[in-house]
Design an enzyme around this catalytic site. Sequence first.
Site, PDB file in Angstrom:
ATOM      1  CB  CYS A   1      -2.239   6.737   2.462  1.00 21.82           C
ATOM      2  SG  CYS A   1      -3.487   5.825   3.374  1.00 21.82           S
TER       3      CYS A   1
ATOM      4  CD  GLU B   1      -2.953  -1.262   0.573  1.00 26.34           C
ATOM      5  OE1 GLU B   1      -3.093  -0.363  -0.285  1.00 26.34           O
ATOM      6  OE2 GLU B   1      -3.741  -2.193   0.703  1.00 26.34           O
TER       7      GLU B   1
END
Length: 512
Positions: free
Chosen positions: A293, A256
């Site tokens: 994020c 990720e």
Amino acid sequence: MQILESYLEGAWRAGDGDGAHLYDPTTEQPVARASTAGLDLGAALAHAREVGGPALRALTFAERGDLLARMSKAIHAEREALIEIGRVNAGNTRGDAKFDIDGATGTLMFYAGLGKQLGDRRVLRDGELAQLTRNNRLVGQHIRVARPGVAVLINAFNFPAWGLAEKMAQALLAGMPVLGKPATATAWMTEAMVRAVVAADILPAGALSLLTGSAGDLLDHLTWGDVVAFTGGAETGATIRKHPAILANGVTVNVEADSLNATILLPGADEATYDAFLRAAHTEITQKSGQKCTATRRILVPAEMVEDVIEDLGAMLARTKIGDPADADVRMGPLASAAQLASAREGLAALQAHADVVWGDPEGGAAVNDGVGHFMTPVLLRAKAPLEPGPIHDREVFGPVSTLLPYADLDEAIAATRLGQGSLVTSVFGDDRDALRALIEQLAGWHGRLVITDAKIAEKALSPGLVMPHLQHGGPGRAGGGAELAGEAGLALYTQRCAIQGNAGLLDHILA
Ligand code: NAP
């Protein structure tokens, strides 16, 4: 000063020497230190594999779910202490720390519920029974069982509680022991969270380990059956993917990474939809000081609405109090570390070569706390050439910075969004159903998640940066190509699919 320890082979252990210092980003004073020097990481992984693995695999999904529920409660019981650590070690406002900690306990509880639902079994059926020939006794069934290794969960600095909890909820429920490796700069909260779980004596021996500080030679000891679930920068992700032991031993890796998330405001949006768009844009710029994020980095707005958006969003940003998170009125604290501030300032300078500052002061942070602390004030930019590839679309500034991209029509909005080369999430605010359908069809392949807000749900809409355990977290391309959460689908990373071929009656009996 707090000395942080690792939890390996069932004991709390401090590494040799001083290791790394952790700081209070508001005062710039050191608050803790962590070393992993001299720790035997090969032995720690072997303990997890050989002791924790069999113990977890012997439990049913319902029993593992019960462990997760108890972990969630043990962490929740320490909520106030964890909130304080978030302030001292990461500059979190109370709201920011709660977002992280409640996200952790909520996700553990969600997977506890899934465990209960999956029930009294150790094997998951994956799909339907397949009849293989004309003889209806000859069948096959895919199943999933825990992978035989250890799940190494490497996380970024921005979610020290949720980052580990969301990964370990899935891994432990699947039946894999975990070794958490938080980012060193903000590892104190993770250490305290794991201490709460260990003190409550919930998990079987070897099920949970923690490495607090540098990864050292951890990856050298990985072997087949292990999983690395990594969250962090794209460069670190690439280093991990290419690690010799990972390549040589076929270790499963999920990445990720960073993402240039977008939001798209459609023309003709209802007033309620427009207000929801402004609220979400404001939240995504200021929450955790933009260090998420999933934060919105690119704001696509019909060209004729750009001035209104600058004025309205600017007014909201102007009302946001920035400063010492110990002050209850403060809504945005400093960035988490000196390194993060330096990186965000460097990124902002790169964006300024391609965009004009239309709101805020790029140097504004310096004055917030009399020159002390790693503060950055919000900045809105307007892209000079929204359809030109470059930093606006590929440089993630991990701070309270977002760029407005005026667009002329839907094709331009789609083309600009796609320049992000694969993102975690894009949100769309609008009430034109044909446009919404076109955006879903043309953007889904570039994204892990699309969040659509129309007038019907505008008042209750969730901010797009909020990751829900029911739905996938992860995205293609530069977002790392990973996939986490999504309810039961999240177990896939930590389970091995095996096709079982045999007699229909027998399989039905065994897999019932
Ligand atoms: P980072 O510098 O890439 O570090 C991430 C983690 O990797 C840390 O725990 C770090 O440990 C560890 N690490 C570094 N080098 C390693 C190595 N050679 N072997 C094993 N582990 C290693 O990222 P960060 O600065 O903490 O986080 C910011 C980035 O994370 C941003 O780009 C953000 O977009 C991304 N992020 C992505 C998501 C997502 O879900 N997609 C979520 C949050 C953040 P040390 O701290 O000890 O160096």
